[in-house]
Scaffold this motif. Sequence first.
Motif, mmCIF file in Angstrom:
data_model
loop_
_atom_site.group_PDB
_atom_site.id
_atom_site.type_symbol
_atom_site.label_atom_id
_atom_site.label_comp_id
_atom_site.label_asym_id
_atom_site.label_seq_id
_atom_site.Cartn_x
_atom_site.Cartn_y
_atom_site.Cartn_z
ATOM 1 N N ALA B 47 46.260 35.708 31.220
ATOM 2 C CA ALA B 47 46.894 35.626 32.529
ATOM 3 C C ALA B 47 47.417 34.210 32.768
ATOM 4 C CB ALA B 47 45.908 36.022 33.623
ATOM 5 N N LEU B 51 51.358 32.914 33.279
ATOM 6 C CA LEU B 51 51.793 32.395 34.581
ATOM 7 C C LEU B 51 51.912 30.876 34.625
ATOM 8 C CD1 LEU B 51 49.564 34.715 36.823
ATOM 9 C CD2 LEU B 51 51.963 35.022 36.248
ATOM 10 N N ARG B 52 51.663 30.183 33.509
ATOM 11 C CA ARG B 52 51.490 28.737 33.630
ATOM 12 C C ARG B 52 52.778 27.977 33.963
ATOM 13 N NH1 ARG B 52 51.399 25.313 28.880
ATOM 14 N NH2 ARG B 52 52.678 26.209 27.237
ATOM 15 N N GLN B 54 54.897 29.128 36.227
ATOM 16 C CA GLN B 54 55.312 29.547 37.574
ATOM 17 C C GLN B 54 54.740 28.614 38.624
ATOM 18 O OE1 GLN B 54 57.488 32.123 37.572
ATOM 19 N NE2 GLN B 54 57.244 31.930 35.360
ATOM 20 N N LEU B 131 44.657 27.079 45.595
ATOM 21 C CA LEU B 131 44.635 28.399 44.968
ATOM 22 C C LEU B 131 45.891 29.187 45.321
ATOM 23 C CD1 LEU B 131 42.816 30.533 43.430
ATOM 24 C CD2 LEU B 131 42.244 31.397 45.690
ATOM 25 N N THR B 132 46.372 28.997 46.556
ATOM 26 C CA THR B 132 47.479 29.822 47.049
ATOM 27 C C THR B 132 48.851 29.211 46.786
ATOM 28 O OG1 THR B 132 47.244 28.719 49.163
ATOM 29 C CG2 THR B 132 46.097 30.790 48.904
ATOM 30 N N THR B 133 48.872 28.055 46.136
ATOM 31 C CA THR B 133 50.157 27.355 46.022
ATOM 32 C C THR B 133 51.180 28.128 45.189
ATOM 33 O OG1 THR B 133 48.973 25.282 46.183
ATOM 34 C CG2 THR B 133 51.245 25.182 45.393
ATOM 35 N N SER B 134 50.763 28.541 43.999
ATOM 36 C CA SER B 134 51.703 29.210 43.105
ATOM 37 C C SER B 134 50.915 30.111 42.172
ATOM 38 C CB SER B 134 52.477 28.178 42.285
ATOM 39 O OG SER B 134 51.564 27.433 41.501
ATOM 40 N N ALA B 135 51.632 30.864 41.364
ATOM 41 C CA ALA B 135 50.932 31.701 40.396
ATOM 42 C C ALA B 135 50.202 30.817 39.389
ATOM 43 C CB ALA B 135 51.907 32.627 39.681
ATOM 44 N N SER B 138 46.945 29.652 41.018
ATOM 45 C CA SER B 138 45.949 30.726 41.102
ATOM 46 C C SER B 138 45.270 30.939 39.756
ATOM 47 C CB SER B 138 46.596 32.039 41.522
ATOM 48 O OG SER B 138 47.203 31.918 42.768
ATOM 49 N N SER B 139 46.100 31.016 38.700
ATOM 50 C CA SER B 139 45.493 31.320 37.408
ATOM 51 C C SER B 139 44.716 30.116 36.891
ATOM 52 C CB SER B 139 46.561 31.750 36.407
ATOM 53 O OG SER B 139 47.554 30.775 36.289
ATOM 54 N N THR B 142 41.324 30.065 38.758
ATOM 55 C CA THR B 142 40.476 31.188 38.364
ATOM 56 C C THR B 142 39.898 30.959 36.976
ATOM 57 O OG1 THR B 142 41.959 32.579 39.640
ATOM 58 C CG2 THR B 142 40.360 33.692 38.257
ATOM 59 N N GLN C 226 44.728 35.232 49.139
ATOM 60 C CA GLN C 226 46.143 34.879 48.989
ATOM 61 C C GLN C 226 46.464 34.181 47.675
ATOM 62 O OE1 GLN C 226 44.927 33.489 52.395
ATOM 63 N NE2 GLN C 226 44.994 35.676 52.762
ATOM 64 N N ASN C 228 48.086 34.323 43.807
ATOM 65 C CA ASN C 228 49.432 34.802 43.487
ATOM 66 C C ASN C 228 49.579 35.406 42.107
ATOM 67 O OD1 ASN C 228 50.552 33.816 45.971
ATOM 68 N ND2 ASN C 228 50.251 31.781 45.107
ATOM 69 N N PHE C 229 48.521 35.978 41.567
ATOM 70 C CA PHE C 229 48.642 36.546 40.219
ATOM 71 C C PHE C 229 49.785 37.555 40.142
ATOM 72 C CE2 PHE C 229 44.289 35.080 40.003
ATOM 73 C CZ PHE C 229 44.228 34.576 38.714
ATOM 74 N N ASN C 234 55.802 34.760 44.864
ATOM 75 C CA ASN C 234 55.270 33.416 44.636
ATOM 76 C C ASN C 234 55.056 33.115 43.156
ATOM 77 O OD1 ASN C 234 55.223 33.027 47.367
ATOM 78 N ND2 ASN C 234 53.105 33.705 47.589
ATOM 79 N N LEU C 240 52.255 42.059 34.645
ATOM 80 C CA LEU C 240 50.989 41.562 34.098
ATOM 81 C C LEU C 240 49.838 42.489 34.478
ATOM 82 C CD1 LEU C 240 49.452 39.313 32.643
ATOM 83 C CD2 LEU C 240 49.294 38.107 34.814
#
Lengths: 357, 206, 606, 106
Positions: B47, B51-52, B54, B131-135, B138-139, B142, C226, C228-229, C234, C240
Motif C-alpha cells: 500500500a 501511494l508514496r 501521492q 495522517l489526513t494530509t495525503s495518501a 496516511s500510508s 500506518t 479521515q 486517504n488510502f 486526496n 488498491l
Amino acid sequence: MMNRWRVLKRLLPLMAGMALLLSACGRDDLSTLSPQGPVAQKQFDLMTLSISIMALVVVVVFAICIYVLIRFRRRKGDNTIPKQVEGNHTLEIIWTVVPIILLLILGVPTINTVFGLSKDYSKDPEAVQVTVTSHQYWWEFEYPEYGIKTAQELIVPTGRKIQFKLASGDVTHAFWIPSIGGKIDTNAGLGTTNKLYLEFPNEGVFRGKCAELCGPSHALMDFKAKAVNQASFDRWVAAMKAPVAMPADEKVKAAFESKCLTCHAIGETNAGSAAPNLTGVGSRLTVGGILYNDEKSVEENLKDWISHAQTIKPGNQMPDVSTNVKYGPGKGTTATGLTEEELDGIAKYLAGQKLEY
Amino acid sequence: MSAHDHQLDGHLPHEPEKATLEGRNKILGFWLFLGAETVLFGTLFAAFIALRHQTLDGPTPDHLFELPMVFAATMILLVSSLASVFAVQALHQHKVKQMIVWLIITILLGLSFLGLEIYEFNTYVSEGHKLTTSAFSSSFYTLVGFHGAHVAFGVLWIGLLIAQIFKKGLTVVTAPKIYVSAIYWHFIDVVWVFIFTVVYLMGKVG
Amino acid sequence: MAAHAHTVKRYRGLMDWLTTVDHKKIGILYLIAGGLFFLVGGLEAILIRIQLIKPMNNFVGADTFNQLITMHGTTMIFLAAMPMLFALMNAVIPLQIGARDVAFPFLNSLGFWTFFAGGVLLNISWFAGDIPDAGWTSYVPLAGPTYGGGHGVDYYLMGLQIAGIGTLIGGINFMATIINMRAPGMSFMRMPMFTWTIFITSALIVFAFPVLTVGLVALTFDRLFQANFFETGNGGNAVLWEHIFWVFGHPEVYILILPAFGVISEVISTFSRKRLFGYSSMVFATVLIAFLGFMVWAHHMFTTGLGPVANGLFSIATMLIAVPTGVKIFNWLFTLWGGSISFTSASLFAIGFIPTFVMGGVTGVMLAVAPADFQYHDTYFVVAHFHYVIVGGLIFGIFSGLHYWWPKMFGRMLNEKLGKATFWTFFIGFHLTFFIQHFLGLIGMPRRVWTYLPGQGFDTMNAVSTVGAFLMGIGTIIFVVNVIVSAANKKPVADDPWEDGRSLEWSIPSPPPEYNFKQLPLVRSYDAWWNEKQKRQRRNAAGRAGRTDPYAFAIDPSARHEHRIVRSGAGLHVRPSGRCHRRARRHLWQHVLPLRVRRSRLPHRA
Amino acid sequence: MANDHSAAASEPKRRHRHEGPQKHVVAFVLSLVLTIIAFAAVSAGEINTTFTYIILVSMALLQVFVQLAFWMHLKDRGHLFATMGIVFGIIVVFTMVIMALYWVWW
Ligand code: HEA
Ligand code: HEA
Ligand code: CUA
Ligand SMILES: [Cu+2]
C-alpha cells in the motif's frame, strides 16, 4: 438405491437448461448471445469455444460418473472387498495432459483477443471520441471533438470505431452494452481512467447497463446506445449545437430557470455536470433511462419523473423537486417544489425539446 | 499445560525451550505467526509503495525525512537485536542473571527507539504532515506506526517475561517464551530494515 | 442438541461449555454457531429471492436489498461456511492424526469466541438499523466515508476484523497441530486426505487473512480518522482496495473448497470400500491449487482496466488451476470405479458433489477467459458460477461431512430416510435455483440488482430460481428436523458405525472419551485402521485366534505422552530428499513434491 | 521440523550448534556494514536513481538473509516449516509489490 430413472432425473435440469438455451437467447438489443457488433462477436466466439470445451469436459465427467454409479453400486448382501488400487500412472498422465491441451486450445485465442480488444483508437482521426462520465445513477457522454454533451442516450454513427474514455464522477460503475460488447469499469479519480473501443455496424438502439454495485438505484442505471448513419449523426451534432428557446410562459420559465437549471443544462446554458444535459430530452427513448416513452407519452413520463424522481430511482441526486420522502410505492408524493401548473408547463416544454436527425 | 513438564528429571536441559512438546509447539506456532506477520507488513508495504508519490500539497519525503535520525534509530534497533541474541545465549547456558541483564538492555533500547519515533512523528506533524494530509502521509503513518506498535508490544511483553522469570525462574515453561520473544524482536528488526530502505532511503532518492 | 451429553464425563452445564478447551466440544460450538448463521444467511437468501420473483417487485426496498445481499454474502462466507468447516476440523483432525488434542487448546477456544464475537457484532447492525450495504466486497468509494454514510460499513469492518483474527488463530493452531502432534508412524504421506486438505487450508488462512486485516484497517482509518488510502480526491486509489480484497479473496475461496475436497475424499473412499485412488497426486494437486490460488486474484478485476498484459497473465494463471482440480475429480471417479458403492446420505452428498462442482468449475474456467469475462462479469452468470462451487461444492461437502461424522461427534446416528430427503430436496432445489441463473447472466441481467424492468426476458427464469430457493430451504429444515430426531434417539453407536471406516477416528468410541486415545496408535500405513481390520480378518480366516482388542495396534500401553515424541522422532521425519516410503509405490508426483518420506525407523511389530 | 528438537533433546551430549558469541557478532558486523553502505549510497547522492535502488534493495535483502539465518536460527536444523512459512510469506509479498508497482495506477 439409485436406479437409472433417478440418474436420468438428475440430468433433467441440464436438459431443461439446454432447451432454454436453444429457444431463448434473450432480446437482440440486450443479450450477449446475439452479438450486434464485432467486439461482442469476438467475445461471443470465445464464449462458444469455451462452452464447447466445457460441455465436452462435463459430458466426459457425467458419463464416467453415471457408468460408475450404475456398474459399481453395492448389491444387497454383497460383502466382498474390492481390490485396493493405489493409482495408475497412465491414467493419471492422461487426465493431466488432456486438460492442459484443452486449456491451450482455449488460451491462445484468449490471449489474442485480450490484446486485440485493447487497441486504442484515441489518436485515430477516423474514430469518434467519446468521454463517458458515470454518476449515481446516470451517464454523461461528451464528444470533445464536437464540443457537445448529452446524457442517458449515446448517439453514435455506424461503421466507425467509437473510442471511449471512461471515468466516474463519484463511485465505481461499469459501462456495459451487452449486445455490442462489454464491459469496463469507470473508476473514480485521476490515474485510473479507462479506455474501450466499440463498433456499431448496424443501426438500432441497444440497451446499456451499469454493472457495478453503485448504490440503491444501481439496478436502474440503464442507458441507451443509438446507432445511426453518418449523415444522421452529423445532423444530430448540428441540432445539439443549435440554440434552444426557453419556455414561452414567463412563470414556467422562471420556475424552470430557478428550480431546474441550477443543476441541469439545456442548449448553450451550461451548468456543468451536476445533472443530465436536457437538450433534446423530448426525442430520447426514455426519461431517466428507465421510463420508456413508447409505453407512455414523453410528457407523462416527464411529469412522473419530475414529480417523484425519488420513487422511480431511489436515492438519485435529483431530490428537492419531488419530496424527499423515502421511496417505495405510494410513499413518494407529487412535487411540492413545483405547482401543478409549473409542472405541466415544464413537462410540456421539455417534451417539446425534440431534435431532428 | 500439563504438570509434568516443569522440570525434566530435575535438571534443565541444554535447550530448555525445546525440551517439551508444548515448547516446541510454541516455537513452531510462533514461526507460523511470523509468516502471517510477513504478509501483514508486506501488504502495508505494498500500500505504501502504491501511494508514496501521492503527496498532494503536503510535504514530500525528501523534504521531510532526516537521515541522521533514521540512522540513529536503525543502530538502536540493531544493537537491541544483538542484545536479545545474547540473552538467548545466556538462556542456553542457564545464566539467568546474565539473561535478565541482556533482556533489560533490549527493552531499554526498544524504549529509546520508541522515544525517537514519537519525537520524529511530532516533528512531522508540526511540519504539516498529518495522517489526513495525503495518501502518502496516511500510508506512511500506518506502516511506520504499525511497526512502532510492534516495538511497543515487544517491550511490554519482554518486560512481563522478566517479571515472570523473577517469580518462577528459568524452567521449561518459561524458556520457550523467552526464546520466542527474542525471535519476535529480531523480526521487528528485520521489518525495520525494509522500512528504512523503502520508506526513508528510497524516499530520499525520489 | 442433547446428543453430546456423552462427550462430557464429569461436569455438564453451561459453564463447562463456555470455558471448554476440548477440541471436540469446541467443534460442536463451531457447528452450533455456524449452523445458526447459516440459517440467518439462508433466510436472507430467501428474502433476496422473494424480492426478485417478479419484475419491479417491491417486497423489500432498494436499500434493504443491498443490505440483504451484503449481509448474505458476508454471513455465509465468514460466519456460516468457515465456522462449519472449523467444526469439522476440530471434531476430526486430532482424531485422524491420533492426537489427544490440538497444539494450543486454549487458543482454540479463544479463536472460537473471537469469531463468535465478530459474527454477533456484524449482525447487531440489523438491530442498530445501520447495516452494511456495499456488497460483501465493500468496494470503495461506495464503502468509503464520502459515499458510504452511516455506520453500516463500520460494522462490516469491525465484525470481520474481529472474526478474522479468530480465524487466523485457528489457522495457526491447526498447522502446528498437524505438523507436531501426529501419532507415531504417521508420516506426512500417511496422513488421511482430509487432514492434508485442512493442513493446506490452514496455511492459506495464515497467508491470506493478514491481507484482509490490513485492508480492513486501512478502510477503517479512512472512515474513522479521515485517512486517504482509498480517497480518490486526496491521492488515494480505489483500485488498491480491489487488489487488497482479492489478494485475500481468491485464496479465501480455496480456503472454502479445499476442506470440502477432503471430506469428499474420505466419504467416497469409505462408501466405495476402496483406497483413495492416486493418493500422492491428490496431495500434490492440493498443494498446487493452494499455491496457484495466490497468483490469480486479478481475475476478479478483468474489467477494472489493468491492461492487456495483466489480463492475459491472470487469464492463463487462472486456467491452470483447472488441471490439478481435474486430477482430483478423476481420482474420485476412479476411486468409485471398481468399488462397492453404497448410497447413504453422506455418500449421496459426496457423489452429488462431483458433477455439480465440475459444472461450477468449468464455468470458472469460462470466466477466466478475460475478453469473455468482459461479458460475464458482474452478471448472474458469475452468481451461478460461485453458487455452483460454493453451495454445490462446499455446502454439499459440509452436509456430506456432517452426515458422515455425526455419529462420531455426537454418538447418535442421523436418520437415513430424513438424510436422503434432505439430499434430494436440496439437490433438486439447488439446480433449479442456480442453473437457470447462467442464462439470466448471458442474456444481460447484472447481479446485485434489487429489481428489473419487465419485458427483458428475465421474468420466468427469476421465478423458477425463487422456487428452487424454497426447495433448498425445505431441505435445510428437514436436516434440522433430523438433528432433533437423532438427539431424541437414545441408541448408542458403534465405534465404526459405517463399518468401512478407514482412518483412526473410527478406531475409538463414538463419541470419543475426553482424552481420545487410551493408548496412542502406531501408524504403519495410509488407511491405518482399515488395514488393521483387514489384517485381523485375514488372521481370523486363517483360523488363528484374532485379537479382538481394538487397540491392538496401539503402541506400548504404558507409553506416556512425552515419551512418544522421543521415540517416534525418527519415524516422523520428513526431509527434502531421501527414500520414499517402503510401501508406497514410487509415484510420479513424488518426483516433484518436496516432501519425500523416509522409511519409518520404528520397530515393526509382526 | 519439530521432531529434530526431540532428537537433540534426547542426545544432550551432542556438541551444540550455536555455542559462543562469535557468529552472532559476525552477523552484527555484517548487518552494520550493509546498513552503512545503504545509507552511504543515499547520502552520497548524484548516483543514478535506478542504480541506487538496486543497491538499496540488495543491501536490505542481504541483511535480512543474515539476520534470519544467524539470529533467528533459520539455517539451523528443525526449521523446515519455519523456513517454508517465511519463504511463502515472502512470495506473497513479492506478488503484492509487483501489484503495487504496475497495476494500481495506469
Ligand atoms: C468455493 C469457492 C470457489 C471455487 C472453488 C472457485 C473456483 C474457480 N473460480 Fe470462482 N468465484 C468464487 C468462488 C469460487 N470459485 C466466488 C465467490 C466468486 C465471486 C466473488 C464475487 O465477485 O462476489 C468467483 C468468481 C470467479 C471469477 C470472477 C468472475 C467475475 O467476477 O467476473 C473467476 C474468473 O476467472 C473465477 C474463476 C474460477 C476458476 C477458474 C475456478 C477453478 O478453481 C475451478 C476449477 C475446477 C474445474 C475446472 C472443474 C474440474 C476440472 C476438470 C474436470 C478437468 C478438466 C477441465 C478443463 C480442461 C476445463 N471465479
Ligand atoms: C457460503 C456462501 C453462500 C451460500 C451457502 C449461499 C447460498 C444461497 N445464496 Fe448466495 N451469495 C453468496 C454466498 C453464498 N450464498 C455471496 C458471497 C454472494 C454475493 C453477495 C454480494 O453480491 O455481495 C451471494 C449472492 C446471492 C445472490 C445474488 C444477489 C444479487 O447479486 O443481487 C442470490 C440470488 O439468488 C443468492 C441466493 C442464494 C440462495 C438461494 C442460497 C441457498 O443455497 C440458501 C439455502 C439455505 C436456506 C434457504 C436456509 C433455510 C433456513 C430456513 C428457511 C430457516 C430460517 C429460520 C430462521 C433464521 C430461524 N446469493
Ligand atoms: Cu452505476 Cu451501478
Ligand atoms: Cu477467484
